[in-house]
Write a protein that holds these residues in place. Structure first.
Motif, PDB file in Angstrom:
ATOM      1  N   ILE A 117       0.958  -1.166  -0.214  1.00 54.66           N
ATOM      2  CA  ILE A 117      -0.043   0.008  -0.142  1.00 54.66           C
ATOM      3  C   ILE A 117       0.738   1.259   0.099  1.00 54.66           C
ATOM      4  O   ILE A 117       0.526   2.265  -0.717  1.00 54.66           O
ATOM      5  N   ASN A 118       1.838   1.228   0.854  1.00 56.68           N
ATOM      6  CA  ASN A 118       2.802   2.594   0.900  1.00 56.68           C
ATOM      7  C   ASN A 118       3.650   2.842  -0.169  1.00 56.68           C
ATOM      8  O   ASN A 118       3.825   4.059  -0.457  1.00 56.68           O
ATOM      9  N   SER A 119       3.849   1.432  -0.917  1.00 56.83           N
ATOM     10  CA  SER A 119       4.671   1.794  -2.044  1.00 56.83           C
ATOM     11  C   SER A 119       4.016   2.661  -3.310  1.00 56.83           C
ATOM     12  O   SER A 119       4.707   3.140  -4.022  1.00 56.83           O
ATOM     13  N   LEU A 120       2.727   2.903  -3.113  1.00 56.79           N
ATOM     14  CA  LEU A 120       1.939   3.442  -4.083  1.00 56.79           C
ATOM     15  C   LEU A 120       2.133   5.075  -3.964  1.00 56.79           C
ATOM     16  O   LEU A 120       1.583   5.994  -4.855  1.00 56.79           O
ATOM     17  N   ALA A 146      -6.066   0.381  -1.710  1.00 55.26           N
ATOM     18  CA  ALA A 146      -4.983   0.320  -2.552  1.00 55.26           C
ATOM     19  C   ALA A 146      -5.574   1.547  -3.740  1.00 55.26           C
ATOM     20  O   ALA A 146      -4.826   2.021  -4.500  1.00 55.26           O
ATOM     21  N   TYR A 147      -7.073   0.887  -4.257  1.00 57.34           N
ATOM     22  CA  TYR A 147      -7.405   2.004  -5.459  1.00 57.34           C
ATOM     23  C   TYR A 147      -7.540   3.267  -5.095  1.00 57.34           C
ATOM     24  O   TYR A 147      -7.199   4.216  -5.801  1.00 57.34           O
ATOM     25  N   GLN A 148      -8.098   3.500  -3.742  1.00 51.71           N
ATOM     26  CA  GLN A 148      -8.152   4.993  -3.463  1.00 51.71           C
ATOM     27  C   GLN A 148      -6.699   5.643  -3.074  1.00 51.71           C
ATOM     28  O   GLN A 148      -6.779   6.876  -3.615  1.00 51.71           O
ATOM     29  N   LYS A 149      -5.858   4.981  -2.694  1.00 49.37           N
ATOM     30  CA  LYS A 149      -4.310   5.290  -2.544  1.00 49.37           C
ATOM     31  C   LYS A 149      -3.914   5.954  -4.078  1.00 49.37           C
ATOM     32  O   LYS A 149      -3.356   6.756  -4.331  1.00 49.37           O
ATOM     33  N   ALA A 150      -4.149   4.785  -4.985  1.00 55.21           N
ATOM     34  CA  ALA A 150      -3.772   5.224  -6.232  1.00 55.21           C
ATOM     35  C   ALA A 150      -4.524   6.288  -7.213  1.00 55.21           C
ATOM     36  O   ALA A 150      -3.794   7.128  -7.640  1.00 55.21           O
ATOM     37  N   MET A 151      -5.654   6.524  -6.530  1.00 51.69           N
ATOM     38  CA  MET A 151      -6.354   7.766  -7.630  1.00 51.69           C
ATOM     39  C   MET A 151      -5.864   9.008  -6.644  1.00 51.69           C
ATOM     40  O   MET A 151      -5.883  10.077  -7.216  1.00 51.69           O
ATOM     41  N   GLU A 152      -5.795   8.875  -5.301  1.00 50.66           N
ATOM     42  CA  GLU A 152      -5.202  10.222  -4.539  1.00 50.66           C
ATOM     43  C   GLU A 152      -3.948  10.395  -5.272  1.00 50.66           C
ATOM     44  O   GLU A 152      -3.404  11.674  -5.173  1.00 50.66           O
ATOM     45  N   LYS A 153      -3.030   9.702  -5.595  1.00 52.73           N
ATOM     46  CA  LYS A 153      -1.649   9.994  -6.176  1.00 52.73           C
ATOM     47  C   LYS A 153      -1.641  10.311  -7.704  1.00 52.73           C
ATOM     48  O   LYS A 153      -0.819  10.915  -8.177  1.00 52.73           O
ATOM     49  N   ASN A 154      -2.691   9.758  -8.149  1.00 48.84           N
ATOM     50  CA  ASN A 154      -2.720   9.780  -9.900  1.00 48.84           C
ATOM     51  C   ASN A 154      -4.236  10.331 -10.038  1.00 48.84           C
ATOM     52  O   ASN A 154      -5.068   9.561 -10.158  1.00 48.84           O
ATOM     53  N   LYS A 155      -4.183  11.522 -10.458  1.00 46.19           N
ATOM     54  CA  LYS A 155      -5.832  12.180 -10.607  1.00 46.19           C
ATOM     55  C   LYS A 155      -6.446  11.711 -11.511  1.00 46.19           C
ATOM     56  O   LYS A 155      -7.552  11.680 -12.096  1.00 46.19           O
ATOM     57  N   ASN A 156      -5.645  11.091 -12.590  1.00 44.01           N
ATOM     58  CA  ASN A 156      -5.977  10.574 -14.032  1.00 44.01           C
ATOM     59  C   ASN A 156      -6.595   9.138 -13.706  1.00 44.01           C
ATOM     60  O   ASN A 156      -7.293   8.588 -14.594  1.00 44.01           O
ATOM     61  N   ALA A 157      -6.297   8.561 -12.700  1.00 40.44           N
ATOM     62  CA  ALA A 157      -6.588   7.145 -12.523  1.00 40.44           C
ATOM     63  C   ALA A 157      -8.120   7.239 -12.019  1.00 40.44           C
ATOM     64  O   ALA A 157      -8.440   8.148 -11.319  1.00 40.44           O
TER      65      ALA A 157
END
Length: 599
Positions: A117-120, A146-157
């Motif tokens: 999770i943190n790697s995201l 994981a999905y929420q973290k990815a969207m938080e870091k990548n606004k296009n996700a």
């Protein structure tokens, strides 16, 4: 001879080479894996992984094989060496964490899950892979994180759809619907997809938990951010619940905002009509009449208004038809109304000759083979009504030949089967019905199955009469509106001592006979006699295939007679004794209404 030897050797070598390709090895390994032969699968996946170490499918399967054969240390060593050689492959921490979890080492498992999770924070691109792996391992909360973290870091996700699905798997319908609605709010292209996936949880019961939450979510959203989309989804929801009046209110609101398209209201009206909700159907078609500027649209709406008049036994039906012909004329545009009028003349007014004249005139206006087929279908019905079976079969067969695989051809095939059944030709009738059981038209398929079961359950064996021939004759008489004659024939089946003796004292078709008599008594408004016949079926066998039909019919009868307690009793029997009945939802709704619930 020498050349032949080399040819055989070359063929064998080529065949052997083909048998050992990676693709074939993979298929064999996958087959072993699915069959639970993990030792054999391990050897093949190990070989495949060695040949192609960057193939994540081989890696995932090999790790799984190690775990299924309790080779946890092998899996751990493999994963740690992969991470050491390339620490950017952060999804491997999920595999490693799950490997520890399989050994009940939960603390180590959590450490590795958190590492994934943190790697995201730095590798958001792996969000989809990590989320999917967590989901595959049923670690649903981690998958969402994981999905929420990815969207938080990548606004296009955008993983909102995956998150909504996971909430559904968790049974958290509130969060699921909120995620689906947010998805549509951001991009209306997801509308159909969200509708399709929501339908897995929505039922035709308005008191179903998922239905209530979906409705509340939509209403809340429509207040905070008004959009036509929410009305469309509410209309769809109400239609699923068979609350067609509420659906119409939503469709009307949509039209009033954008008065262009009436097709959705027309479709809703047809659905309401087919479900015998004539009040809601009338509202839909009257709205189209009043608001459409398209002549064909108005004619189609008026066709259904005429159908409703016939179905509800409106005493002004004849006047209504004549007013429609005065307004729109008798021409190619009004073929369907003319066919409906002929049906009314035959089966309600008992004027088949006049109906024939109407259709013979109509065929001169027909401009397509489909209109001609509709006219011929109705002419065939009239010929059956007047006992001219062979002529009717000619018409039905012509339609089958001319419109192969079309819905009208399927309807014609059913009428061939029905007419053959009336004639007593059960073998040919069954042959036609077998084909129709898979009909794309649900109504035809259901009718075909019902008639097929009546024939197959009661067909004479070894030339011993079963009463089926007499029963088919009674059904024909009922079709011809000769209800008293039909009842007389049905009673003669019950009283036929010869039939009883030949069948060991019991005639299997008896329950069908009682049911048919009861339905005819309802038609004659002799409700007490209908109830007596229904009661005989329950007395003979209260677990038979007609039991839930009988309970529902009795509940409806008592309801119409204002005998509330008895109606509630029979609705309850369906609710508690027949939970898989097709009448369950309606029975529950009507029971609650009689009980005084605020639905």
């Amino acid at each position: 001879m020498k050349n032949l030897f080399f040819l055989i050797l070359f063929t064998i070598s080529t065949f052997s080479f083909a048998q050992n390709t990676p693709q074939n090895d993979y298929l064999l390994a996958e087959n072993y894996y699915r069959e639970g032969e993990y030792e054999k699968a391990t050897q093949l996946f190990k070989k495949l992984y060695t040949q192609t170490p960057f193939n994540t499918t081989y890696l995932g399967r090999l790790i799984s094989c190690y775990q299924e054969t309790n080779q946890f240390q092998e899996a751990e060593n493999l994963l740690k060496s992969r991470i050491k050689s390339n620490n950017s492959q952060v999804y491997l921490y999920v595999y490693l964490g799950y490997n520890y979890a399989r050994q009940q080492e939960e603390e180590k498992a959590k450490i590795n899950y958190d590492l994934a999770i943190n790697s995201l924070e730095k590798n958001a691109a792996y969000g989809g892979v990590i989320g999917r792996l967590f989901k595959d391992y049923s670690l649903l909360d981690y998958a969402i994180l994981a999905y929420q973290k990815a969207m938080e870091k990548n606004k296009n996700a955008n993983y909102n759809f995956q998150i909504a699905q996971i909430y559904g798997e968790k049974g958290d319908y509130k969060q699921m619907f909120e995620a689906y609605i947010d998805l549509v709010d951001k991009n209306e292209q997801y509308f159909s997809l969200v509708q399709r996936y929501s339908s897995k949880y929505i039922t035709d019961d308005s008191e179903n938990e998922a239905n209530i939450l979906f409705r509340k979510t939509l209403l809340k959203k429509s207040i905070s951010n008004p959009k036509d989309t929410w009305n469309m989804l509410l209309s769809w929801l109400f239609a699923q619940q068979k609350d067609y009046t509420k659906a119409f209110i939503q469709e009307k609101a949509l039209y009033q905002r954008n008065p262009v398209e009436l097709s959705e209201i027309f479709t809703l009206g047809k659905i309401a009509f087919n479900n015998n909700n004539f009040d809601a159907a009338t509202q839909c078609f009257n709205f189209i009449k009043e608001n459409s500027t398209n002549k064909d649209e108005k004619i189609d709406a008026n066709l259904y208004i005429a159908k409703i008049a016939v179905a509800t036994k409106n005493p002004d039906t004849e006047t209504l038809f004549q007013s429609l012909f005065n307004e729109f004329g008798k021409n190619s545009s009004t073929i369907k109304i003319q066919v409906e009028y002929a049906d009314f003349l035959t089966f309600v007014e008992n004027k088949p000759e006049k109906a024939k004249q109407v259709l013979e005139e109509a065929i001169n206006y027909s401009s397509s083979k489909f209109d001609q087929a509709r006219i011929k279908l109705k002419l065939g019905d009239i010929l059956v009504f007047t006992g001219k079976f062979n002529k009717a079969l000619i018409y039905f067969s012509q339609i089958q030949t001319q419109l192969k695989n079309h819905e009208l051809a399927q309807e014609a095939r059913f009428k061939v089967a029905q007419t053959s059944y009336f004639k007593g030709d059960f073998t040919w009738a069954k042959a036609q019905l077998k084909v129709l059981k898979g009909s794309t038209t649900q109504l035809i398929a259901n009718d075909a199955v019902n008639l097929f079961l009546i024939i197959s359950d009661n067909e004479p064996l070894d030339s011993i009469p079963s009463g089926l021939k007499e029963y088919a004759n009674a059904e024909l008489l009922a079709y011809q509106n000769k209800d008293n004659e039909a009842i007389a024939v049905l009673n003669s089946i019950l009283e036929n001592e010869t039939l009883k003796q030949l069948n060991g004292g019991f005639v299997p078709i008896t329950n069908n006979v009682y049911f048919k008599i009861a339905k005819l008594k309802i038609k004659q408004q002799k409700y007490e006699e209908a109830i007596l016949n229904f009661a005989k079926i329950i007395a003979a066998d209260n677990q038979g295939f007609l039991t839930d039909d009988v309970y529902y019919e009795m509940a409806e009868l008592y309801n119409s007679l204002n005998e509330t307690e008895k109606a509630k009793e029979y609705y309850q029997k369906i609710i508690f004794e027949h939970p898989s009945s097709i009448y369950l939802v309606e029975a529950r709704k009507k029971y609650r209404k009689l009980r005084g619930d605020n639905i």
